[in-house]
Design a protein around this motif. Sequence first.
Motif, PDB file in Angstrom:
ATOM      1  N   ARG A  83       0.899  -1.331   0.262  1.00 50.95           N
ATOM      2  CA  ARG A  83      -0.024  -0.374  -0.149  1.00 50.95           C
ATOM      3  C   ARG A  83       0.808   1.073   0.012  1.00 50.95           C
ATOM      4  NH1 ARG A  83      -5.172  -0.367   1.549  1.00 50.95           N
ATOM      5  NH2 ARG A  83      -5.784  -2.397   2.077  1.00 50.95           N
ATOM      6  N   SER A  84       0.298   2.800  -0.797  1.00 50.82           N
ATOM      7  CA  SER A  84       1.254   3.392  -0.401  1.00 50.82           C
ATOM      8  C   SER A  84       1.089   4.587   1.144  1.00 50.82           C
ATOM      9  CB  SER A  84       0.272   4.505  -1.240  1.00 50.82           C
ATOM     10  OG  SER A  84       0.597   6.027  -1.104  1.00 50.82           O
ATOM     11  N   SER A  87      -0.902   7.734   1.148  1.00 49.40           N
ATOM     12  CA  SER A  87      -2.982   7.907   0.715  1.00 49.40           C
ATOM     13  C   SER A  87      -3.308   6.357   1.387  1.00 49.40           C
ATOM     14  CB  SER A  87      -3.056   7.557  -1.118  1.00 49.40           C
ATOM     15  OG  SER A  87      -2.944   6.511  -1.294  1.00 49.40           O
ATOM     16  N   ARG A  89      -3.517   3.452  -0.191  1.00 48.06           N
ATOM     17  CA  ARG A  89      -4.518   2.718  -1.396  1.00 48.06           C
ATOM     18  C   ARG A  89      -3.836   1.856  -1.334  1.00 48.06           C
ATOM     19  NH1 ARG A  89      -7.017   6.295  -5.686  1.00 48.06           N
ATOM     20  NH2 ARG A  89      -7.832   3.844  -6.153  1.00 48.06           N
ATOM     21  N   PRO A  90      -4.494   0.497  -1.699  1.00 50.78           N
ATOM     22  CA  PRO A  90      -3.277  -0.371  -2.625  1.00 50.78           C
ATOM     23  C   PRO A  90      -2.406   0.077  -3.730  1.00 50.78           C
ATOM     24  CG  PRO A  90      -5.377  -1.263  -2.218  1.00 50.78           C
ATOM     25  CD  PRO A  90      -5.339   0.162  -1.210  1.00 50.78           C
ATOM     26  N   PRO A  93      -3.863  -0.415  -7.780  1.00 58.46           N
ATOM     27  CA  PRO A  93      -5.107  -0.367  -8.401  1.00 58.46           C
ATOM     28  C   PRO A  93      -5.090   0.889  -8.857  1.00 58.46           C
ATOM     29  CG  PRO A  93      -5.493  -1.173  -6.497  1.00 58.46           C
ATOM     30  CD  PRO A  93      -4.643  -1.592  -6.784  1.00 58.46           C
ATOM     31  N   GLU A  94      -4.405   1.897  -7.704  1.00 62.95           N
ATOM     32  CA  GLU A  94      -4.193   3.542  -8.174  1.00 62.95           C
ATOM     33  C   GLU A  94      -2.446   3.761  -9.511  1.00 62.95           C
ATOM     34  OE1 GLU A  94      -4.050   5.690  -5.353  1.00 62.95           O
ATOM     35  OE2 GLU A  94      -3.275   7.202  -6.543  1.00 62.95           O
ATOM     36  N   GLN A  97      -4.961   2.821 -12.803  1.00 69.48           N
ATOM     37  CA  GLN A  97      -5.665   3.817 -13.173  1.00 69.48           C
ATOM     38  C   GLN A  97      -4.993   5.086 -13.650  1.00 69.48           C
ATOM     39  OE1 GLN A  97      -7.720   5.669  -9.579  1.00 69.48           O
ATOM     40  NE2 GLN A  97      -9.073   7.242 -11.103  1.00 69.48           N
ATOM     41  N   TRP A 263       1.884  11.551  -9.603  1.00 74.27           N
ATOM     42  CA  TRP A 263       2.174  10.308  -8.762  1.00 74.27           C
ATOM     43  C   TRP A 263       4.075  10.208  -8.327  1.00 74.27           C
ATOM     44  CZ3 TRP A 263       1.085   4.045  -8.436  1.00 74.27           C
ATOM     45  CH2 TRP A 263       0.956   4.308  -7.421  1.00 74.27           C
ATOM     46  N   THR A 275       6.163   3.212  -2.277  1.00 69.55           N
ATOM     47  CA  THR A 275       5.860   3.745  -3.561  1.00 69.55           C
ATOM     48  C   THR A 275       6.577   4.340  -4.541  1.00 69.55           C
ATOM     49  OG1 THR A 275       4.062   4.600  -2.531  1.00 69.55           O
ATOM     50  CG2 THR A 275       3.648   5.394  -4.636  1.00 69.55           C
TER      51      THR A 275
END
Lengths: 309, 262
Positions: A83-84, A87, A89-90, A93-94, A97, A263, A275
């Motif tokens: 995960r980040s 954020s 978030r995994p 998925p990020e 996107q 990002w 990340t």
Amino acid sequence: MVRGAAFAGALSLLSFALADGLAVSRPPVLEPGQAAADQKAKDKRRSGRGFWARYACWLLGQRVADCGGWPSERGVLAGDLGRSDASGRPFWPEFSQRLGHSLWLIGPALVAAALASLSLATLTLSRFHRLDRGLVLFAVVGSSVPSYGLGLLAVGIGSLLLGRWPATAEPSGSMFLPWTALTLFFFTSWIRVARVALRDADAHPAAETARGKGISGARLVIVHLWPLAFRPVLSAVSEAVPLLFAGAAVTESIFAYPGLARWLLDSIAERDVLTTANLLLVGTGLAWASYAGVRRVAHHPRLSAAPAP
Amino acid sequence: MRRRIPLVVATVVAVAVLLGQASPFRIDGDHPTAGPSWAHWLGTDAVGRDVLARLALGTLISAGVSIAATSLVLFEGLLLGGLAGASRPRLERWGATLIDLALALPRVPLMLVAAAWPSLQGWGPVGSLVRLLLVLALLGWASWARMVRDLCRELGRGPAVRTAQAWGASWLWCWRAHYLRSLRPLVRVQARSLFARMLYLETLVSFLGLGVTPPWPSLGNLAAAGMETFAENPAAVAAPVLVAALLALMANWRADPSSRPV
């Protein structure tokens, strides 16, 4: 096989070492907007572990005995990039996107620049000497203007002066200005290569023979000149693949576009080691794959059957 | 070179005069974000510093970093490319693989991350310049090294080097008498081209906030800072971009005469 594994290992080590360096001697202050608990978790993850232990945790995740609390369970080797830190978030998925957003930004600009440079270079072959002079001058001047200059120029004219397009870009909104800036960036880099390659192809014995046989202009270009010019152009483009990121990073930064480059910049600013390491690993892998792929196409026996000019 | 000395002297004098007129660090609290005026020819930035004085110093810093990085990259390329192109086959293969690997790396992302390292913090503002210089020098040598390698391989197969080797000339002698002499025109052209590339990368990294650390100016961070006051003072953005483009254009123009319109 052994070489590939060694190369992949070296890439992963380089990516992690570079990203890990971001956190070395970081002052113990909270970044703005970051929760204290997150910061403590990050600090705890670093404390007491040496570089190689952290690298092992990144590669193998919580399967290593010393890696309890690491945000990835199975590790990078098993495709689990965790995960980040910023954020929560995994990663995947990020990433998917943002990759879609970046492709939507770069793809049309690449196609437009390739078509424009090839068509204009073809036009300058036999006639339109003034166009040729203008084009070369434009390419030399344009390739000297930094990519952020092109982006700022697009914002200044399109958004502030004319007021027609927004100064920020979103994948679902108006993309005219970022596309224009990126197309100009690619076009000025490629037009000179396309022009020189087509001129060399035009002087090739195959082209001269075809011309002597009375082949029509359009047929000469499509059947002989473009295939002959294909290899040098593709070779030059393959060398520019790693540099695509520079244009994308600047354009995404200027237009606040939520792509991959943005990002990476955000994760560098937030000292988000995981990340950043993940993005570097995937980025270097993708760049290597695309470079090798384009090189392979350029040296394909079917495509290189015609002797080089 | 002799013809360029007056130009260099004139530039240095002009910069010195500009810096004497207004300090690039002095804050004029009464006129933040002002447009061009007699007092401030290119206006002031968001905190009231003179844009022209900062532009003069920023140009010196950007050009200085780029020239130093170009020199380092030229040296690295000659060393690695020469070793890969004019040595034993095994070393040649390893050298070629190393160059290919370096070429395939996405240099800009790696450069951005390395430039953001918090190392050399104790060195103050000089630390960011040294860090940037090292990053540019470490990641920018690959294409030049490959060019050197290819040329050295060609020269190594030629009659001059072969004859010298048959007469018992050492590798070092061949390198000095044949390779380096033949590479000299290429070095001259490539130095200009590399300068333009290094300038671009330096300003790019600084524009993205990871290069030269404010309050020290560079052409990149001046353009980024100018974006905040774009509507009030467009000159603060246009001037650094224009100077960077002109410097790169001068270098490119001299480096690549074949592409000039005939």
